[in-house]
Write a protein that holds these residues in place. Structure first.
Motif, short mmCIF file in Angstrom:
data_model
loop_
_atom_site.label_atom_id
_atom_site.label_comp_id
_atom_site.label_asym_id
_atom_site.label_seq_id
_atom_site.Cartn_x
_atom_site.Cartn_y
_atom_site.Cartn_z
N HIS A 56 -11.12 -9.24 -0.62
CA HIS A 56 -12.11 -8.64 0.28
C HIS A 56 -13.36 -8.37 -0.53
O HIS A 56 -13.30 -8.22 -1.76
N ASP B 49 -2.84 0.43 -8.35
CA ASP B 49 -4.02 -0.11 -7.65
C ASP B 49 -4.97 1.06 -7.48
O ASP B 49 -4.63 2.05 -6.81
N ASP C 19 -12.35 -1.69 -8.06
CA ASP C 19 -11.02 -1.96 -7.48
C ASP C 19 -10.25 -2.83 -8.47
O ASP C 19 -10.69 -3.93 -8.80
N HIS D 217 -13.86 -1.80 1.28
CA HIS D 217 -13.60 -3.03 2.03
C HIS D 217 -14.86 -3.43 2.78
O HIS D 217 -15.29 -2.74 3.70
N GLU E 37 -6.85 -10.73 -5.44
CA GLU E 37 -5.65 -9.89 -5.52
C GLU E 37 -4.43 -10.44 -4.79
O GLU E 37 -3.92 -9.82 -3.86
N HIS F 146 0.83 -1.21 0.00
CA HIS F 146 0.00 0.00 0.00
C HIS F 146 0.87 1.26 0.00
O HIS F 146 0.65 2.20 0.78
N1 GLY Z 1 -7.18 -1.97 -3.62
C1 GLY Z 1 -6.96 -1.44 -2.33
C2 GLY Z 1 -7.26 -2.42 -1.29
O1 GLY Z 1 -7.87 -3.42 -1.56
O2 GLY Z 1 -6.91 -2.21 -0.15
#
Ligand code: GLY
Ligand code: MN
Length: 355
Positions: free
Chosen positions: A287, A212, A223, A294, A316, A195
């Motif tokens: 997620h 991302d 996402d 999220h 992912e 991140h």
């Molecule tokens: N794509 C950002 C995350 O899932 O935290």
């Protein structure tokens, strides 16, 4: 997408629901603002202030009564009135959202029993209906169109921040309302930080760039992550990329309603572990996402619950080699009984851009 009816049908032992979180209020009413929603067995109310009244009335229409609070009639008084009109005694609230301070006020001012009901909300929101899926697909499409354009524009010497800013502009100018989270553009050694925050680092030949990003369309989040190479790619970069891709494909192949989040995650994790990179894949396979970026349920090693039909989850996996580079590839899946629908169409074979 009559979510008030869905909420009412799920009340069970409860007489009413008191929603104070923005996302749950949006789920119920379709209106995004600051306020509270009360759903009783007979009625529904959205209580807000004068900044939002007109817009709320336009959006919500006949689905709920919009009540405007004032200094004389604060929110707690109007909630109390709504609950008393329905004779509601057992009232569900979002214990995962409501602050301790808010709870204290409501416990004092309302003449009802406040009972935790976050699970009810997460469970309803964990299974998306057709209209929600249509919006999620539209959000993905806007984001992917923006990425396609962006990849034509990336050049050696551009900074991560410039790339992030351009991508954000492209999404909003293509119809997105806003971003679904802060865009991640991580290049070269920065890409080993899952991140990472975009920096002034300039793109160089031989970099991996992990992008991302996501946008919100009609209240629903996209996402997507792609990792692309610039100019040239080493043997190690190619190997790691292909392991992540194989892991993602294994997770996608395993994903369907009825299987646990743990088993979806496990199918992908096994590929990475067998290749010897297990300790470099720290986060979960995926997620849920929807109104929030999220949501639950997660495709994670700790989720042993079966996934519901209509769950929308990210896929992912990643491998992150500190000081070297990282790779993540992310799609979004809609789970059905017999498998899943991948609503991300953007190609995933390793792309080496000219730069
Ligand atoms: N794509 C950002 C995350 O899932 O935290
Ligand atoms: Mn994600």
């Amino acid at each position: 997408m009559d979510h008030i009816a869905r909420l009412r049908a799920s009340l069970g032992e409860l007489d009413a629901l008191l929603l104070t979180g923005e996302s749950n209020c949006f789920y119920a009413t379709g209106f995004l603002g600051e306020g509270a929603t009360v759903v009783t067995k007979q009625g529904a109310y959205y209580i807000t202030d004068s900044r939002y009244t007109e817009a709320a009335e336009k959006t919500i229409g006949a689905a709920a009564k919009v009540w405007e609070m004032s200094r004389e009639n604060p929110m707690s008084a109007l909630i109390r009135r709504a609950l008393e009109e329905a004779g509601a005694v057992k009232v569900g609230f979002e214990e995962e959202v409501m602050t301790v301070a808010q709870h204290k006020v409501f416990a004092e001012k309302l003449s009802c029993e406040l009972l935790p009901a976050s699970k009810l909300l997460t469970s309803l929101r964990g299974s998306k209906d057709e209209e929600e899926i249509t919006r999620l697909v539209a959000a993905q499409k806007i984001a992917e169109g923006a990425l396609a354009q962006l990849l034509k524009e990336i050049r050696v010497g551009m900074t991560e921040k410039e790339i992030a800013a351009r991508l954000q502009y492209l999404m909003v100018s293509a119809g997105a309302e806003k971003l679904s989270f802060d865009t991640i553009v991580a290049s070269g050694p920065n890409s080993s930080m899952p991140h990472a925050v975009p920096t002034e680092r300039k793109i160089q030949k031989g970099d991996f760039i992990t992008i991302d990003f996501g946008c919100v369309y009609q209240g629903y989040c996209s996402d997507t992550t792609r990792t692309v190479a610039v100019g040239e790619v080493s043997e190690e970069q190619r190997t790691v990329y292909n392991i992540v891709l194989e892991a993602q494909k294994a997770g996608i192949a395993a994903a369907h309603a009825g299987i646990s989040g743990k088993d979806i995650d496990g199918a992908a994790r096994e590929v990475i572990e067998k290749a010897g990179y297990g300790k470099y894949f720290g986060h979960s396979f995926g997620h849920s996402l929807g109104i929030d970026i999220h949501e639950s349920p997660n495709a994670s090693p700790t989720n042993e619950e079966p996934m519901p039909v209509g769950a929308v989850i990210s896929a992912e996996p990643g491998i992150y080699l500190p000081g070297k580079f990282g790779v993540r590839i992310e799609d979004v899946l809609v789970l059905g009984e017999d498998g899943c629908r991948n609503i991300t169409a953007f190609p995933k074979e390793l792309l080496v851009i000219d730069g």
